[in-house]
Design an enzyme around this catalytic site. Structure first.
Site, short mmCIF file in Angstrom:
data_model
loop_
_atom_site.label_atom_id
_atom_site.label_comp_id
_atom_site.label_asym_id
_atom_site.label_seq_id
_atom_site.Cartn_x
_atom_site.Cartn_y
_atom_site.Cartn_z
N HIS A 264 0.86 -1.19 0.00
CA HIS A 264 0.00 0.00 0.00
C HIS A 264 0.89 1.23 0.00
O HIS A 264 1.93 1.26 0.63
CB HIS A 264 -0.88 0.00 1.25
CG HIS A 264 -1.87 1.11 1.30
ND1 HIS A 264 -3.07 1.06 0.64
CD2 HIS A 264 -1.82 2.33 1.89
CE1 HIS A 264 -3.74 2.19 0.85
NE2 HIS A 264 -2.98 2.98 1.59
N ASP B 218 -14.39 3.82 7.13
CA ASP B 218 -13.35 4.66 6.50
C ASP B 218 -13.90 5.41 5.29
O ASP B 218 -13.53 6.54 5.04
CB ASP B 218 -12.15 3.80 6.08
CG ASP B 218 -11.04 4.68 5.51
OD1 ASP B 218 -10.53 5.53 6.26
OD2 ASP B 218 -10.72 4.56 4.31
N ARG C 136 -13.43 13.77 6.13
CA ARG C 136 -12.10 14.36 6.39
C ARG C 136 -11.65 15.21 5.21
O ARG C 136 -11.04 16.26 5.38
CB ARG C 136 -11.08 13.26 6.68
CG ARG C 136 -11.26 12.62 8.04
CD ARG C 136 -10.43 11.35 8.14
NE ARG C 136 -9.02 11.60 7.95
CZ ARG C 136 -8.15 10.69 7.49
NH1 ARG C 136 -8.56 9.47 7.18
NH2 ARG C 136 -6.89 10.99 7.34
N SER D 102 -6.87 4.79 9.22
CA SER D 102 -7.51 4.64 7.91
C SER D 102 -6.76 3.59 7.07
O SER D 102 -7.37 2.66 6.53
CB SER D 102 -7.51 6.00 7.19
OG SER D 102 -7.78 5.86 5.83
N LYS E 28 -7.89 -0.79 6.64
CA LYS E 28 -8.14 -1.40 5.33
C LYS E 28 -7.17 -2.55 5.06
O LYS E 28 -7.53 -3.58 4.51
CB LYS E 28 -8.01 -0.33 4.23
CG LYS E 28 -9.22 0.59 4.18
CD LYS E 28 -9.07 1.70 3.17
CE LYS E 28 -8.05 2.69 3.59
NZ LYS E 28 -8.07 3.98 2.96
N1 URA Z 1 -4.54 7.01 2.51
C1 URA Z 1 -5.57 6.44 3.17
O1 URA Z 1 -6.02 5.35 2.83
N2 URA Z 1 -6.07 7.09 4.23
C2 URA Z 1 -5.59 8.27 4.67
O2 URA Z 1 -6.08 8.79 5.65
C3 URA Z 1 -4.53 8.86 3.97
C4 URA Z 1 -4.01 8.19 2.88
#
Ligand code: URA
Length: 430
Positions: free
Chosen positions: A82, A161, A168, A183, A187
């Site tokens: 990621h 999220d 956000r 966040s 995931k």
């Molecule tokens: N990427 C994400 O998945 N969440 C965030 O808060 C910032 C970057």
């Protein structure tokens, strides 16, 4: 429990309990808490932060808001990767097939781009016919057959999220270390992989502007991962300037295909080979990271990774496997250098915002992207240019404004002396 009491506690830097955080997330996900109250709490978090314990409870509550993917029925160690988001970041398009060609199992769920940072799913979907909306059966069948699938996130993976991120985004509360940590980690943990490689970007085009902040974010994410018994490796990487040469969807596919065909760009290749080296080691494919990197380079050089990429996109429905005339833009405009010297700065954020304005990204989730537009660097950071040399090509369709050219020039700086090449990876934290 009253939301106002929870907001007041965070305002006064009093640690919340697991029950309070769980209540907040559950009720917000179920539309029982209005956006204005959640915004107020998020802003308190942005100002005051959260403790390690609170960040863990928040991540846990977010995971519990939806499904958790169980990959245990697929044999072997599952790896995932990621990125915290950057400009020209097509790493997954190269690293995924490279890792799979080494024998890793890459069950990857990716997102779409928002703002100046792109998303893997948009890039893949710029290939005609390619489907990222895979059913569970198709996803697991493909992983079993070819060891790799890249799909969009299912609707019910961390729904908290999805709601929180959208809020956000419009309340200036994205840039908060505990909120980014929870966040991303919610995931990744819900996606079910055993080994997670996190590409933590720093610099103008990244959320974290400095290496110090990127290190803090990495440490926070590693801390959370350990609490969930996951192996996480953080690669702190340079996003002062764009990664590779392309910024835009099809343009980035071309960049990735070039890399898979051993034509560079070097920064992208170095990054993918290094991360893959760690994946090979932690998946027990090699005995050391060095051997892992050697294997990765072998699989890149003998075109196994390229062949895996073609196999993957064909299995996901791609109608195109030759990318020679892939881009259909009305205008292709070269930006000619007005200076002479070594390129010492190509500001990632400026270029990312211009690509967004051309239509390569979306400002709101509803925007439709244009897969053909973007920027392609003819010269990368550190290269020497003379007046009249082509710095980059602009690929444009209908979205155009004349001051783009001037703004592009402002993104560049030149120096009369060559600087030592900065490696793409600043630090690796395990
Ligand atoms: N990427 C994400 O998945 N969440 C965030 O808060 C910032 C970057």
């Amino acid at each position: 429990m009253k939301v106002t009491d929870i907001i007041e506690k965070t305002f006064n830097k009093i640690e919340l309990t697991e029950e309070e955080i769980s209540f907040l997330i559950q009720e917000y996900t179920n539309n029982q808490i209005p956006d204005y109250q959640m915004s107020s709490w998020l802003m308190c978090v942005r100002f005051n932060g959260l403790s390690e314990k609170e960040t863990y409870f928040l991540t846990k509550a977010m995971i519990e808001s939806g499904d958790v993917i169980d990959l245990s029925f697929i044999d072997g160690i599952k790896v995932d990767k990621h990125s915290t988001g950057g400009v020209g970041d097509k790493t997954s398009l190269v690293l995924g097939p490279l890792a799979a060609s080494c024998g890793n199992i890459m069950a990857k769920l990716s997102g779409r781009g928002l703002g100046h940072t792109g998303g893997t799913i948009d890039k893949l979907e710029s290939i005609p016919g390619l489907n990222t909306n895979l059913s569970d059966e198709k996803f697991t069948d493909q992983i079993n057959k070819i060891h790799i699938a890249i799909a969009g996130q299912t609707k019910n993976l961390v729904p908290a999220d999805k709601k929180l991120y959208a809020l956000r985004d419009v309340t200036q509360t994205v840039n908060s270390l505990p909120l980014i940590t929870s966040s991303i980690m919610s995931k990744k943990i819900a996606s079910g992989a055993d080994v997670i490689c996190l590409d933590v970007k720093y610099g103008s085009g990244a959320f974290m502007k400095t290496t110090e902040d990127a290190i803090k974010l990495s440490e926070a994410m590693i801390n959370i991962a350990h609490k969930f018994d996951k192996k996480v490796i953080c690669f702190i990487t340079d996003m002062e300037h764009p990664l590779g040469k392309g910024i835009g969807n099809r343009i980035e596919v071309i960049d990735a295909v070039n890399c898979l065909q051993n034509k560079g760009p070097k920064d992208l290749e170095d990054l993918c080979v290094t991360i893959c080296g760690y994946m090979n080691y932690y998946s027990n494919i090699t005995k050391s990271v060095e051997d892992g990197m050697k294997l990765a380079l072998e699989k890149l050089r003998d075109f196994s990774a390229y062949n895996k990429f073609i196999e993957m996109i064909q299995m996901q429905g791609a109608k195109v496997t030759n990318f020679d005339n892939f881009i259909e833009a009305k205008k292709v405009i070269p930006l000619l250098s007005k200076s002479e010297g070594y390129i010492s700065r190509i500001d990632a954020l400026s270029l990312g915002l211009i690509a967004l304005e051309l239509g390569a990204g979306r400002e709101t989730k509803e925007d439709i992207i244009d897969p053909n537009v973007g920027l392609y660097l003819n010269k990368q950071i550190g290269e020497y240019v003379t007046r009249g040399d082509i710095l980059l090509y602009i690929y444009a369709n209908d979205k155009w404004s004349d001051d783009i050219i001037d703004r592009l020039y402002l993104a560049y700086k030149f120096s009369s002396e060559a600087k030592e090449e900065k490696p793409i990876i600043y630090k690796i934290i395990e």
